[in-house]
Design an enzyme around this catalytic site. Sequence first.
Site, mmCIF file in Angstrom:
data_model
loop_
_atom_site.group_PDB
_atom_site.id
_atom_site.type_symbol
_atom_site.label_atom_id
_atom_site.label_comp_id
_atom_site.label_asym_id
_atom_site.label_seq_id
_atom_site.Cartn_x
_atom_site.Cartn_y
_atom_site.Cartn_z
ATOM 1 N N HIS A 39 -25.339 93.644 55.846
ATOM 2 C CA HIS A 39 -24.388 94.748 56.011
ATOM 3 C C HIS A 39 -24.467 95.707 54.821
ATOM 4 O O HIS A 39 -24.601 96.930 55.005
ATOM 5 C CB HIS A 39 -22.978 94.185 56.144
ATOM 6 C CG HIS A 39 -21.929 95.235 56.337
ATOM 7 N ND1 HIS A 39 -21.518 95.650 57.579
ATOM 8 C CD2 HIS A 39 -21.208 95.969 55.445
ATOM 9 C CE1 HIS A 39 -20.590 96.599 57.442
ATOM 10 N NE2 HIS A 39 -20.394 96.808 56.157
ATOM 11 N N GLU A 40 -24.396 95.158 53.625
ATOM 12 C CA GLU A 40 -24.429 96.010 52.439
ATOM 13 C C GLU A 40 -25.807 96.637 52.247
ATOM 14 O O GLU A 40 -25.915 97.763 51.737
ATOM 15 C CB GLU A 40 -24.029 95.209 51.201
ATOM 16 C CG GLU A 40 -22.635 94.613 51.242
ATOM 17 C CD GLU A 40 -21.544 95.653 51.469
ATOM 18 O OE1 GLU A 40 -21.759 96.838 51.120
ATOM 19 O OE2 GLU A 40 -20.484 95.302 52.008
ATOM 20 N N HIS A 43 -25.926 99.923 54.116
ATOM 21 C CA HIS A 43 -25.308 100.997 53.323
ATOM 22 C C HIS A 43 -26.248 101.441 52.203
ATOM 23 O O HIS A 43 -26.468 102.636 51.977
ATOM 24 C CB HIS A 43 -23.994 100.505 52.691
ATOM 25 C CG HIS A 43 -22.880 100.283 53.667
ATOM 26 N ND1 HIS A 43 -22.525 101.206 54.627
ATOM 27 C CD2 HIS A 43 -22.021 99.232 53.811
ATOM 28 C CE1 HIS A 43 -21.493 100.741 55.317
ATOM 29 N NE2 HIS A 43 -21.172 99.551 54.848
#
Length: 432
Positions: A39-40, A43
């Site tokens: 997820h990170e 980003h």
Amino acid sequence: MKLDDNVMKGGFPLPFPNLDSIESILAIIIVFGVLVFVHELGHFLLAKRAGILCREFALGMGPKIFSIKRGETEYTLRLLPIGGMVRMAGEDPELDILKPHMEVSVERDAVGKVTRILLDKTDSGSVNGTIVRYDLEHQLTLTLNVDGEEQTFSVHPQAHLVKDGQEVQIAPYNRQFRGKTVSERFLAIFAGPAANFLLAFLLFVAIGLSYGVPSNVPYLGEVRPGGPAAQAGLMQGDRVIAIQGQPVSTWKEIVQIVSQSPDKELLFDIERNGQRKSVKVRIYNDNNVGKIMVTQTLTYAPGEVLKYGAVSTYEFTAMILKSLGMLFTGAVGLNDLSGPVGIFKMTGEFAQQGLAVLLKWAAVLSINLGLFNLLPLPALDGGRLAFLLVEALRGRPVDPHKEGMVHFLGFAFLMLLILVVTWNDLQRLFLQ
């Protein structure tokens, strides 16, 4: 591979798994670590692509227990395993430590540009003076009073502020999150949840490549001993041509005919080793559903595996969205939800059922994480995306202080929600 229906409804069966099992503990750490990391990473990659200065890539929250600096980014592992973050320039007050009338020293490179601004009282810099004014976002200039004379210096776009031995890289406006276009910021935020959907797809594909996926061809898979098919003499690999004279060309047609014929005797026309024969099969009645105790054949064909990955991701996404809808309509209450304790418990249980089941559960969790973050709630990615959409429609951003307050209140609400669902988990754990 069968996941309990309660998984998708928010409720989790008990008892609590045996967490003394090293496999269960490792599974929990690895699964949640991978989900948060991916997820990170979404980003991070899109932010870097947009040219945003990413100060920190963190797994976990709270105090740092490990850190390493590579390039412009500090990679950290934090104490509490409850998430992660990518800290982008412009989202924290790192430059507020620089003030007018502050005594500083500066170091310059060969062409005279300031590379380090030393905020501690020191004479180690090439120039010492008092700050008159500065612009470290647009003009990249620093004006000092040096022995009663104002001197203006050009500042390198990657200069560092140094205080108490800690260095912080400055962030010109074009390196800050807020200095990017709406579309670039939107993609940097959306990339986190999108990465979770991509991970789910890849996990389903990995399952298909490793264990095969059900094929829709009209061939018999495993014929279970003692079942109706085995008693009638049917064998694995038999191709079903017709049932009761009705031609069949897919596995779904076989299932449809058999399931609608409990307690009946059906004539199967099959092909085995190039020869055709007819076999009578007495259909077993399982709660008014006909069965012959035969599984589908499996395929490892890349096209079918990719299709399985896409279809599985879509179906679980639709199922979770339906469950969310039930929550908002009141069909499911807060008492039916589970938090970290329940999810940890299920992860431990699935780890004990084998790698295939654990991978499928990880894919479902990844979809959950992606969808949850896309909810248009403050403090979540979806809330930030909502503000960006408002900015795109009105042509100017929402006041940062107002947006910050909304996100703060949203974060407080989410923390309260986590406490409620964790209390639900503990009650189910100790009262059942």
